[in-house]
Design an enzyme around this catalytic site. Structure first.
Site, PDB file in Angstrom:
ATOM      1  N   GLU A  30       0.815  -1.215   0.000  1.00  0.00           N
ATOM      2  CA  GLU A  30       0.000   0.000   0.000  1.00  0.00           C
ATOM      3  C   GLU A  30       0.852   1.271   0.000  1.00  0.00           C
ATOM      4  O   GLU A  30       0.462   2.266  -0.579  1.00  0.00           O
ATOM      5  CB  GLU A  30      -0.931   0.014   1.217  1.00  0.00           C
ATOM      6  CG  GLU A  30      -2.021  -1.031   1.171  1.00  0.00           C
ATOM      7  CD  GLU A  30      -3.068  -0.759   0.107  1.00  0.00           C
ATOM      8  OE1 GLU A  30      -3.234   0.391  -0.345  1.00  0.00           O
ATOM      9  OE2 GLU A  30      -3.749  -1.722  -0.281  1.00  0.00           O
ATOM     10  N   ASP A  39      -6.498   8.331  -4.604  1.00  0.00           N
ATOM     11  CA  ASP A  39      -5.851   7.191  -5.267  1.00  0.00           C
ATOM     12  C   ASP A  39      -6.167   7.183  -6.760  1.00  0.00           C
ATOM     13  O   ASP A  39      -6.864   8.063  -7.274  1.00  0.00           O
ATOM     14  CB  ASP A  39      -6.210   5.866  -4.576  1.00  0.00           C
ATOM     15  CG  ASP A  39      -7.629   5.386  -4.851  1.00  0.00           C
ATOM     16  OD1 ASP A  39      -8.353   5.991  -5.673  1.00  0.00           O
ATOM     17  OD2 ASP A  39      -8.014   4.377  -4.242  1.00  0.00           O
TER      18      ASP A  39
END
Length: 158
Positions: A30, A39
């Protein structure tokens, strides 16, 4: 309670190894960002890919992010252990946790990965991880991550 937080002496050793492996593996996949970002799919995100509390526009400490990740990994592990009916090695479970952390445990539990594993096709389940490589409009955005998860899963079968 998942195997990440077992309390008996043997379970505590398994939990320590699994928890550390899960924290390291998922954390590395991550990446850590201490402030909110958007994101690749346009979703507000914090820390190690956390979306649930990302509406706060604040700076987090590494410890806060680590604690948040450990709590969420426990939640994901517990849910995976409910939908996977066959025994899993710690490495295979960590691969499944990483995938589920990224796609959601509801989607994981309905996935080809879970269905194949529960049907006894363990290698096929690990290979099905590669079916989840799309992010946004890019069909191969997550292929490197999925290959690492696949390798972790396959290593757990040995």
């Amino acid at each position: 309670m998942s195997r990440l937080l077992m309390s008996d002496s043997v379970g505590a050793v398994v939990a320590t190894v699994m928890g550390g492996l899960a924290m390291t593996f998922v954390g590395n996949e991550e990446g850590l960002r201490l402030s909110r970002y958007t994101d690749i799919r346009g979703i507000k995100t914090i820390c190690y890919g956390e979306t649930e509390k990302a509406f706060f526009d604040k700076i987090y400490t590494k410890k806060q992010c680590d604690d948040m990740l450990l709590n969420r990994l426990e939640e994901f592990a517990s849910n995976i252990e409910k939908c996977i009916t066959k025994p899993m090695s710690p490495k295979t479970e960590v691969a499944f946790i990483s995938l589920a952390y990224n796609i959601g445990y509801g989607r994981f539990c309905k996935s080809t990965v879970a269905k194949r594993y529960n049907a006894g096709d363990r290698e096929g389940a690990c290979n099905a991880i590669l079916l989840w490589s799309r992010a946004g409009s890019n069909p191969k955005a997550l292929i490197k991550r999925r290959k690492r998860e696949q390798m972790m899963c396959l290593t757990g079968l040995k």
